[in-house]
Design a protein around this motif. Structure first.
Motif, PDB file in Angstrom:
ATOM      1  N   ALA A 186     -14.254  17.350 -11.193  1.00 41.98           N
ATOM      2  CA  ALA A 186     -14.126  17.718 -12.611  1.00 41.98           C
ATOM      3  C   ALA A 186     -12.869  17.111 -13.212  1.00 41.98           C
ATOM      4  N   ARG A 187     -11.753  17.178 -12.449  1.00 46.41           N
ATOM      5  CA  ARG A 187     -10.495  16.626 -12.978  1.00 46.41           C
ATOM      6  C   ARG A 187     -10.575  15.111 -13.066  1.00 46.41           C
ATOM      7  N   VAL A 188     -11.196  14.482 -12.097  1.00 51.91           N
ATOM      8  CA  VAL A 188     -11.300  13.024 -12.104  1.00 51.91           C
ATOM      9  C   VAL A 188     -12.020  12.555 -13.359  1.00 51.91           C
ATOM     10  N   LEU A 189     -13.106  13.249 -13.720  1.00 53.35           N
ATOM     11  CA  LEU A 189     -13.865  12.865 -14.924  1.00 53.35           C
ATOM     12  C   LEU A 189     -12.993  12.973 -16.166  1.00 53.35           C
ATOM     13  N   GLU A 190     -12.250  14.055 -16.291  1.00 56.27           N
ATOM     14  CA  GLU A 190     -11.393  14.232 -17.472  1.00 56.27           C
ATOM     15  C   GLU A 190     -10.261  13.214 -17.480  1.00 56.27           C
ATOM     16  N   ILE A 191      -9.661  12.962 -16.317  1.00 55.94           N
ATOM     17  CA  ILE A 191      -8.533  12.015 -16.259  1.00 55.94           C
ATOM     18  C   ILE A 191      -9.005  10.613 -16.614  1.00 55.94           C
ATOM     19  N   GLN A 192     -10.174  10.199 -16.088  1.00 55.99           N
ATOM     20  CA  GLN A 192     -10.686   8.864 -16.428  1.00 55.99           C
ATOM     21  C   GLN A 192     -10.983   8.755 -17.920  1.00 55.99           C
ATOM     22  N   LEU A 193     -11.564   9.832 -18.505  1.00 53.45           N
ATOM     23  CA  LEU A 193     -11.835   9.803 -19.944  1.00 53.45           C
ATOM     24  C   LEU A 193     -10.537   9.735 -20.733  1.00 53.45           C
ATOM     25  N   ARG A 205       2.026  15.389  -8.058  1.00 50.28           N
ATOM     26  CA  ARG A 205       3.024  16.400  -8.417  1.00 50.28           C
ATOM     27  C   ARG A 205       3.018  16.670  -9.927  1.00 50.28           C
ATOM     28  N   LEU A 206       2.703  15.647 -10.742  1.00 45.63           N
ATOM     29  CA  LEU A 206       2.703  15.817 -12.200  1.00 45.63           C
ATOM     30  C   LEU A 206       1.423  16.501 -12.702  1.00 45.63           C
ATOM     31  N   LEU A 207       0.280  16.160 -12.113  1.00 48.19           N
ATOM     32  CA  LEU A 207      -1.000  16.670 -12.625  1.00 48.19           C
ATOM     33  C   LEU A 207      -1.534  17.865 -11.853  1.00 48.19           C
ATOM     34  N   GLY A 208      -0.998  18.141 -10.683  1.00 47.08           N
ATOM     35  CA  GLY A 208      -1.506  19.250  -9.891  1.00 47.08           C
ATOM     36  C   GLY A 208      -2.248  18.756  -8.670  1.00 47.08           C
ATOM     37  N   ALA A 209      -2.312  19.628  -7.657  1.00 46.52           N
ATOM     38  CA  ALA A 209      -2.888  19.209  -6.378  1.00 46.52           C
ATOM     39  C   ALA A 209      -4.373  18.896  -6.483  1.00 46.52           C
ATOM     40  N   ASP A 210      -5.063  19.471  -7.487  1.00 47.18           N
ATOM     41  CA  ASP A 210      -6.509  19.266  -7.589  1.00 47.18           C
ATOM     42  C   ASP A 210      -6.884  18.117  -8.507  1.00 47.18           C
ATOM     43  N   TRP A 211      -5.967  17.207  -8.725  1.00 46.10           N
ATOM     44  CA  TRP A 211      -6.239  16.161  -9.717  1.00 46.10           C
ATOM     45  C   TRP A 211      -7.354  15.212  -9.278  1.00 46.10           C
ATOM     46  N   GLN A 212      -7.662  15.181  -7.965  1.00 46.33           N
ATOM     47  CA  GLN A 212      -8.723  14.303  -7.486  1.00 46.33           C
ATOM     48  C   GLN A 212     -10.069  15.039  -7.311  1.00 46.33           C
ATOM     49  N   SER A 213     -10.125  16.308  -7.789  1.00 48.50           N
ATOM     50  CA  SER A 213     -11.413  16.998  -7.747  1.00 48.50           C
ATOM     51  C   SER A 213     -12.361  16.340  -8.747  1.00 48.50           C
ATOM     52  N   VAL A 240       0.813  -1.199   0.000  1.00 52.89           N
ATOM     53  CA  VAL A 240       0.000   0.000   0.000  1.00 52.89           C
ATOM     54  C   VAL A 240       0.855   1.261   0.000  1.00 52.89           C
ATOM     55  N   ASN A 241       2.062   1.199   0.587  1.00 50.58           N
ATOM     56  CA  ASN A 241       2.953   2.371   0.558  1.00 50.58           C
ATOM     57  C   ASN A 241       3.413   2.674  -0.869  1.00 50.58           C
ATOM     58  N   THR A 242       3.591   1.597  -1.648  1.00 50.67           N
ATOM     59  CA  THR A 242       3.987   1.809  -3.055  1.00 50.67           C
ATOM     60  C   THR A 242       2.875   2.560  -3.798  1.00 50.67           C
ATOM     61  N   VAL A 243       1.616   2.155  -3.531  1.00 56.09           N
ATOM     62  CA  VAL A 243       0.491   2.854  -4.155  1.00 56.09           C
ATOM     63  C   VAL A 243       0.474   4.317  -3.740  1.00 56.09           C
ATOM     64  N   ALA A 244       0.692   4.599  -2.474  1.00 52.49           N
ATOM     65  CA  ALA A 244       0.673   5.979  -1.983  1.00 52.49           C
ATOM     66  C   ALA A 244       1.784   6.807  -2.632  1.00 52.49           C
ATOM     67  N   GLN A 245       2.981   6.193  -2.749  1.00 54.03           N
ATOM     68  CA  GLN A 245       4.091   6.928  -3.361  1.00 54.03           C
ATOM     69  C   GLN A 245       3.787   7.248  -4.833  1.00 54.03           C
ATOM     70  N   ARG A 246       3.206   6.252  -5.518  1.00 48.99           N
ATOM     71  CA  ARG A 246       2.889   6.498  -6.936  1.00 48.99           C
ATOM     72  C   ARG A 246       1.818   7.593  -7.076  1.00 48.99           C
ATOM     73  N   LEU A 247       0.794   7.559  -6.222  1.00 49.40           N
ATOM     74  CA  LEU A 247      -0.252   8.584  -6.313  1.00 49.40           C
ATOM     75  C   LEU A 247       0.289   9.963  -5.955  1.00 49.40           C
ATOM     76  N   GLU A 248       1.263  10.009  -5.021  1.00 53.03           N
ATOM     77  CA  GLU A 248       1.884  11.295  -4.687  1.00 53.03           C
ATOM     78  C   GLU A 248       2.624  11.845  -5.898  1.00 53.03           C
ATOM     79  N   ARG A 249       3.316  10.949  -6.623  1.00 52.79           N
ATOM     80  CA  ARG A 249       4.024  11.379  -7.837  1.00 52.79           C
ATOM     81  C   ARG A 249       3.028  11.895  -8.884  1.00 52.79           C
ATOM     82  N   VAL A 250       1.895  11.210  -9.021  1.00 57.85           N
ATOM     83  CA  VAL A 250       0.859  11.659  -9.956  1.00 57.85           C
ATOM     84  C   VAL A 250       0.378  13.057  -9.587  1.00 57.85           C
TER      85      VAL A 250
END
Length: 677
Positions: A657-664, A647-655, A635-645
């Motif tokens: 509106a952003r979630v819908l666009e990212i999934q699409l 930093r790459l996509l921006g702090a609001d990537w889980q909002s 689970v720590n590996t998952v957390a580290q990878r999501l933290e990297r995401v």
């Protein structure tokens, strides 16, 4: 008595003179009693002219009618006079009628010549063209004995002929008739340059009858009409008419007479035109002489400023250069200002009389052209200005107006050329790429560079059509100025403006759209909405891309207005996954790159599995615990990878509106075959 009657009488009289009766001759050749001179009062001597012709001479002397010439013969027959005397009276009557006919013809020709002479005299002293034409029409009507006479002139601009002068007319509609070429008798005369005559207008099928013309002729009650052309060289300039309200046959002499009046009328018109041109030329010369006289006194004093201004114009100087040059000559500070920055009263006075006007310690010279106020030259702190320096300031204002007009004309010409090139790119998609590049190069535009197409439109509603048209012109002018400064193109289209602007390195279409909306809104003092296309390249080779990009920009513009973002600017990339619907080419790869492109690139560079982790994270309901089970990692590996995401996509990537666009984007990336399966 009719003309045929007189001619037959002449033939009869000629026969009597040529061949006297055989019983009037004696066998030995001596003259008979008919050849002897009778005593006065001997009515039986038929051959004696004196006794037979006396009553007819009296009739000729008092100008009796033709019917009165029958009376002497009727009286002789009633008195039972000898046949020879009656025969002599008949012969004398015919001679008298012939003389009467000749006298009437001479009187008629004398009257015609007198009228023509009077008309020519009027023409020689021409002062009022309408008066001369009225006199011609009146005399033509009088001599031809018609009910109506009128004159029409051709209108080259409208291609028809119209009534100019009428005499004897009583119908208002007739007096206001306009005849097209070939319509009515007058239109036929004007078209063919030949005289035409009709005994019965409404039964004559040689010319085209129209309802307006026939109604006018019917109102006037005309039946017989004669029309002759007014000629200036080979050109027909109008028609002269004579008309009766009853059937009538116009004789050759009458047609020729009306033609003579028509020639005089044409000469009068030509003379009047020449006089008008001469008077205009004289007026121009007088104005020129007045200007020369006004300037002659200041030539020496103003020679320096003339030289400086001429040099400025030749080397393309601006209005501020003119102000600086005049400042040096006048020894004071001269400034060019906008009209709103000058005293209104003094400025209006200067524009009204064309001279510099003193205002307190300053001098105001309006910079105007054709009634339009372009600005003002102000000489500050110089109240004691002499006439020579005043004229110098006024000339500087005139030169300034010429420079401003020249700059405006050049700018408008360049704007039109830029608009024409952009129109060709939008409409004529089969243009030669080489010619397109050459035209763009002359405008300092590079069609090989990356561009963005922008659709701009005003948001406010104008009070009326004129105000709306003026607002659109202001928008087009501001857009054209922006395009010229950015080495792009602009054109008016679809009630708004379209711009083609180069995209600078590192710049984005959405940023260009927002800057353009702010710039145009400030320039026209109204809210302007701008929609931008995705970047387009290689426009000379693929000009159809411009039209597609323009449609994309218009869709973005409409979306902004529907979303209540009037006055803003945006491109398809600003609308997230909605941009796929707005983009002209459905740029799926571009959407994926804008949304998760940095994550994909990170995986490609580092060999990581951030994209796979994101896909599993969303498939597991955004639960890190379930994600680690799906990926078989800690689970720590998952957390580290999501933290990297993050930093790459921006702090609001889980909002949301952003979630819908990212999934699409992940789904499109997977469907394209590039993502994990």
């Amino acid at each position: 008595m009719s003309r045929d009657h007189v001619q037959s009488a002449e033939r009869a009289v000629g026969a009597d003179v040529a061949d006297p009766p055989a019983d009037d001759r004696l066998a030995d050749g001596a003259p008979s009693d008919a050849a002897q001179v009778p005593a006065p009062g001997d009515v039986g001597a038929a051959s004696v002219p004196g006794s037979a012709e006396a009553p007819f001479l009296e009739l000729l002397a008092r100008g009796a009618s033709a019917d009165a010439y029958e009376q002497p013969v009727l009286i002789a027959r009633a008195e039972g006079r000898p046949a020879r005397e009656i025969t002599a009276l008949e012969a004398a009557k015919l001679f008298a009628l012939r003389v009467r006919s000749e006298l009437e013809g001479r009187r008629r020709r004398e009257a015609e010549l007198s009228a023509l002479f009077e008309t020519a005299h009027d023409l020689a002293g021409l002062r009022d063209l309408d008066a001369v034409l009225q006199a011609i029409v009146q005399r033509a009507r009088s001599l031809l004995g018609t009910d109506v006479a009128y004159l029409s002139l051709n209108d080259p601009a409208r291609g028809d002929t119209y009534m100019r002068v009428t005499e004897g007319s009583v119908a208002a509609r007739f007096q206001q008739l306009r005849l097209g070429m070939g319509e009515g008798l007058g239109g036929l005369v004007a078209q063919t340059a030949r005289p035409y005559v009709t005994d019965d207008y409404f039964k004559d099928a040689r010319f085209q009858h129209t309802l307006p013309i026939d109604a006018g002729v019917r109102d006037e009650g005309l039946v017989a009409i004669l029309g002759v052309p007014l000629m200036l060289g080979p050109q027909v300039i109008g028609v002269l008419f004579a008309a009766d309200r009853r059937a009538r046959v116009f004789e050759r002499e009458q047609i020729a007479l009306l033609g003579s009046f028509a020639a005089l009328a044409a000469a009068a018109i030509d003379t009047a035109n020449l006089l008008t041109e001469t008077r205009s030329a004289l007026a121009d010369l007088e104005r020129a002489n007045e200007i020369i006289r006004d300037r002659s006194g200041v030539i020496e004093r103003a020679s320096d400023v003339h030289d400086r201004l001429a040099e400025l114009v030749l080397r393309g100087g601006g209005v501020h250069d003119v102000a600086a040059a005049v400042s040096g000559v006048l020894g004071g500070a001269v400034e060019f200002r906008e009209a709103t920055a000058a005293p209104a009263g003094a400025l209006e006075a200067s524009r009204a009389d064309g001279h510099a006007v003193r205002h307190a310690d300053d001098w105001i010279a309006a910079v105007a052209a054709g009634g339009e106020l372009l600005g003002v030259l102000v000489l500050r702190g110089h109240p004691g200005l002499d006439p020579v320096d005043q004229r110098t300031l006024e000339r500087a204002a005139m030169v300034t107006s010429l420079l401003l007009l020249a700059q405006r004309s050049a700018a408008e010409a360049e704007q039109r050329v830029r608009g024409e090139l952009l129109d060709d790119l939008l409409d004529a998609r089969d243009r030669d790429p080489r010619l397109l590049r050459e035209r763009a190069s002359r405008l300092r535009a590079d069609l090989d560079a990356t561009h963005v197409v922008l659709a701009a439109r005003l948001d406010g509603r104008a009070a009326d059509a004129d105000q709306e048209a003026a607002a659109r012109r202001r928008l087009w002018s501001a857009a054209s100025h922006l395009a010229a400064t950015r080495h792009g193109l602009a054109a008016a289209r679809d009630g708004g403006t379209v711009l083609l602007l180069p995209l600078e390195p590192g710049d984005r279409a959405s940023e260009v759209a927002r800057r353009t909306a702010r710039h145009l809104g400030t320039a026209v003092h109204e809210s302007v909405t701008v929609g931008a296309s995705a970047p387009v390249e290689d426009l000379a080779t693929h000009p159809d891309a411009v039209a597609a990009a323009y449609e994309e920009g218009r869709r973005c513009l409409d979306a902004l207005r529907l979303l209540g973002r009037s006055g803003d600017g945006a491109a398809a990339e600003d609308f997230g996954f909605l941009g796929l619907l707005l983009a002209g080419d459905r740029d799926i790869a571009g959407f994926v790159a804008r949304t998760i492109g940095q994550v994909v690139a990170y995986d490609e560079r580092r060999g990581t599995e951030l994209v796979r982790t994101l896909d599993a994270f969303f498939a597991s309901g955004m639960s890190p615990a379930r994600t680690k089970d799906a990926l078989h990692v800690h689970v720590n590996t998952v957390a580290q990878r999501l933290e990297r995401v993050g930093r790459l996509l921006g702090a609001d990537w889980q909002s949301p509106a952003r979630v819908l666009e990212i999934q699409l984007a992940l789904r499109l990336h997977q469907l394209s075959g590039a993502g994990p399966r």
